[in-house]
Design an enzyme around this catalytic site. Structure first.
Site, PDB file in Angstrom:
ATOM      1  N   ALA A  15       0.725  -0.921   0.008  1.00  0.00           N
ATOM      2  CA  ALA A  15       0.067   0.183   0.396  1.00  0.00           C
ATOM      3  C   ALA A  15       0.393   1.432   0.026  1.00  0.00           C
ATOM      4  O   ALA A  15       0.790   2.558  -0.543  1.00  0.00           O
ATOM      5  CB  ALA A  15      -0.866  -0.002   0.831  1.00  0.00           C
ATOM      6  N   SER A  35      -7.601   2.039   7.917  1.00  0.00           N
ATOM      7  CA  SER A  35      -6.896   0.754   8.542  1.00  0.00           C
ATOM      8  C   SER A  35      -8.097   0.157   9.283  1.00  0.00           C
ATOM      9  O   SER A  35      -9.662   1.323   9.696  1.00  0.00           O
ATOM     10  CB  SER A  35      -5.903   1.084   9.223  1.00  0.00           C
ATOM     11  OG  SER A  35      -5.907  -0.021   9.845  1.00  0.00           O
ATOM     12  N   ARG A  36      -7.772  -1.212  10.109  1.00  0.00           N
ATOM     13  CA  ARG A  36      -9.208  -1.320  10.918  1.00  0.00           C
ATOM     14  C   ARG A  36      -8.621  -0.254  12.843  1.00  0.00           C
ATOM     15  O   ARG A  36      -9.082  -0.236  13.424  1.00  0.00           O
ATOM     16  CB  ARG A  36      -9.055  -3.205  11.099  1.00  0.00           C
ATOM     17  CG  ARG A  36      -8.765  -3.707  10.260  1.00  0.00           C
ATOM     18  CD  ARG A  36     -10.982  -3.436  10.035  1.00  0.00           C
ATOM     19  NE  ARG A  36     -11.230  -4.526   9.162  1.00  0.00           N
ATOM     20  CZ  ARG A  36     -12.423  -4.289   8.494  1.00  0.00           C
ATOM     21  NH1 ARG A  36     -13.644  -2.834   8.872  1.00  0.00           N
ATOM     22  NH2 ARG A  36     -12.792  -4.980   7.488  1.00  0.00           N
ATOM     23  N   HIS A  78      -9.414 -10.338   0.189  1.00  0.00           N
ATOM     24  CA  HIS A  78      -9.496  -9.829  -1.121  1.00  0.00           C
ATOM     25  C   HIS A  78     -10.652  -9.611  -1.739  1.00  0.00           C
ATOM     26  O   HIS A  78     -11.285  -8.311  -2.985  1.00  0.00           O
ATOM     27  CB  HIS A  78      -8.343 -10.307  -2.646  1.00  0.00           C
ATOM     28  CG  HIS A  78      -6.844  -9.892  -1.570  1.00  0.00           C
ATOM     29  ND1 HIS A  78      -5.845 -10.091  -3.208  1.00  0.00           N
ATOM     30  CD2 HIS A  78      -6.302  -9.016  -1.079  1.00  0.00           C
ATOM     31  CE1 HIS A  78      -5.240  -9.634  -2.323  1.00  0.00           C
ATOM     32  NE2 HIS A  78      -5.211  -8.729  -1.046  1.00  0.00           N
ATOM     33  N   LYS A  96      -3.106  -8.245  -6.576  1.00  0.00           N
ATOM     34  CA  LYS A  96      -2.725 -10.289  -7.164  1.00  0.00           C
ATOM     35  C   LYS A  96      -2.432 -10.956  -5.405  1.00  0.00           C
ATOM     36  O   LYS A  96      -2.313 -10.426  -4.264  1.00  0.00           O
ATOM     37  CB  LYS A  96      -2.301 -10.339  -7.992  1.00  0.00           C
ATOM     38  CG  LYS A  96      -0.812  -9.642  -7.818  1.00  0.00           C
ATOM     39  CD  LYS A  96      -0.004 -10.342  -7.472  1.00  0.00           C
ATOM     40  CE  LYS A  96       1.114 -10.845  -6.249  1.00  0.00           C
ATOM     41  NZ  LYS A  96       1.067 -10.745  -4.898  1.00  0.00           N
ATOM     42  N   ARG A 164       0.935 -13.368   7.685  1.00  0.00           N
ATOM     43  CA  ARG A 164       0.089 -13.929   6.326  1.00  0.00           C
ATOM     44  C   ARG A 164       0.581 -14.870   5.581  1.00  0.00           C
ATOM     45  O   ARG A 164       0.472 -15.468   4.448  1.00  0.00           O
ATOM     46  CB  ARG A 164       0.281 -12.693   5.284  1.00  0.00           C
ATOM     47  CG  ARG A 164      -0.700 -12.748   4.224  1.00  0.00           C
ATOM     48  CD  ARG A 164       0.239 -11.328   3.855  1.00  0.00           C
ATOM     49  NE  ARG A 164       0.999 -11.061   3.268  1.00  0.00           N
ATOM     50  CZ  ARG A 164       1.326 -11.175   1.962  1.00  0.00           C
ATOM     51  NH1 ARG A 164       1.477 -11.645   1.431  1.00  0.00           N
ATOM     52  NH2 ARG A 164       3.167 -10.597   1.431  1.00  0.00           N
ATOM     53  N   ASP A 177       1.374 -16.006  -3.298  1.00  0.00           N
ATOM     54  CA  ASP A 177       2.311 -14.900  -3.222  1.00  0.00           C
ATOM     55  C   ASP A 177       3.002 -14.504  -3.774  1.00  0.00           C
ATOM     56  O   ASP A 177       3.360 -13.315  -4.697  1.00  0.00           O
ATOM     57  CB  ASP A 177       3.183 -14.923  -1.346  1.00  0.00           C
ATOM     58  CG  ASP A 177       3.236 -13.176  -1.074  1.00  0.00           C
ATOM     59  OD1 ASP A 177       2.248 -12.837  -0.124  1.00  0.00           O
ATOM     60  OD2 ASP A 177       4.510 -13.287  -0.840  1.00  0.00           O
TER      61      ASP A 177
END
Length: 318
Positions: A15, A35-36, A78, A96, A164, A177
């Site tokens: 980002a 954002s959270r 996503h 992606k 992640r 990834d």
């Protein structure tokens, strides 16, 4: 000149790189981030001089000033994030892989068409001038008949079961990834389905793939592809013909390409950019939106569907 007003959801590394390249485009403006957590949004907004920082994605979706949203959340979010943005009538550029399986992509594509909204997977590599120059060389016949594509993308990623990269709950694994990029290059240059595919896969203790070797057999051509979290690979793309070979180092973020006849370099291209490289994609997508298009000519929905299909076939061999 009207500019597309963008918002970003997610404040991670990609980002940030995407945000930094707005300075290199003339038809887009980054307005907001979500954002959270408010603190994360505030820090990101301060870093990039944004006027709006939201502590929820929903507030960004509801902002009437925003034309388009870049989805930069973990893979497993996503689909839902893109669908929520489309529900709000926003154009969507999703990092992606756009989804983690073919079924989710087909649902997302149909939903975008139903909402009459722009949707594109962020395969930024297809927009790099060096990749497009390589395509030009192939189309001009400078390599002769295409025989092989070789591409690998791998870096040693320290194991963390909750990360992640390695968590199955976060759609981890090298294929989704990094491996999507070699597969994307095989599709870009071959433009046909393999008749057979062979896969050798190693798995981490969490069960996700951390090293994958792939052979696509097209009959008269082959693609040798690899991706890894276990070790750094050569990270080159080779497009090999009967008369010449193209080499593109760090092809997913390509800035240069080389043309060889035998061992002799006979041509070279460098885009001379000062940006990270997201600007080429961003400029093109923003122009699509300004022109009223609903998908990209360079990265249409059919390409995303094909990449999802090929990755599913590969993972089916694990």
């Amino acid at each position: 000149m009207r500019k597309v007003k963008w918002g970003i959801i997610g404040t991670g590394r990609i980002a940030g790189e995407f945000a930094s390249d707005f300075q290199f485009v003339d038809n887009a403006e980054l307005v907001a981030v979500a954002s959270r957590s408010q603190s994360s949004a505030d820090e990101f907004a301060t870093r990039f001089g944004l006027v709006k920082a939201y502590d929820s994605y929903e507030k960004l979706y509801a902002d009437p000033e925003i034309d388009a949203i870049y989805v930069a959340t973990p893979h497993n979010f996503h689909f839902e994030n893109s669908k929520a943005a489309l529900t709000a009538g926003k154009a969507v550029l999703c990092e992606k892989p756009i989804t983690v399986n073919p079924q989710d992509f087909e649902e997302l594509r149909a939903f975008a068409q139903e909402k009459d909204c722009y949707l594109m997977e962020g395969m930024w590599s297809y927009f790099h001038p060096a990749i497009q120059k390589a395509q030009q060389w192939v189309n001009e016949g400078r390599i002769g008949k295409l025989v092989q594509v070789k591409a690998d993308f791998g870096y040693a990623v320290p194991f963390d079961a909750e990360s992640r990269m390695y968590s199955p709950k976060l759609a981890g694994g090298a294929l989704l990834d990094m491996g999507i990029y070699p597969i994307a290059m095989a599709w870009l240059f071959m433009r046909k389905d393999p008749k057979e595919l062979h896969v050798i896969c190693h798995k981490a203790s969490t069960g996700v793939d951390d090293d994958v070797n792939i052979l696509f057999d097209y009959g008269d051509e082959t693609a040798n592809l690899a991706t890894s979290f276990r070790s750094k690979l050569n990270n080159n793309l080779f497009v090999i013909g009967t008369e010449a070979t193209i080499r593109i180092p760090f092809f997913w973020k390509a800035s240069e390409c080389f043309l060889y006849q035998g061992d002799e370099q006979i041509d070279y291209f460098n885009d001379g950019r000062k940006s990270i490289g997201f600007n080429h994609e961003l400029q093109a997508v923003s122009q699509d939106i300004l022109d009223g298009k609903k998908q990209s000519d360079i990265m249409p929905h059919s390409n995303s569907a094909k990449l999802q299909e090929l990755m599913a076939k590969v993972s089916g061999k694990f």
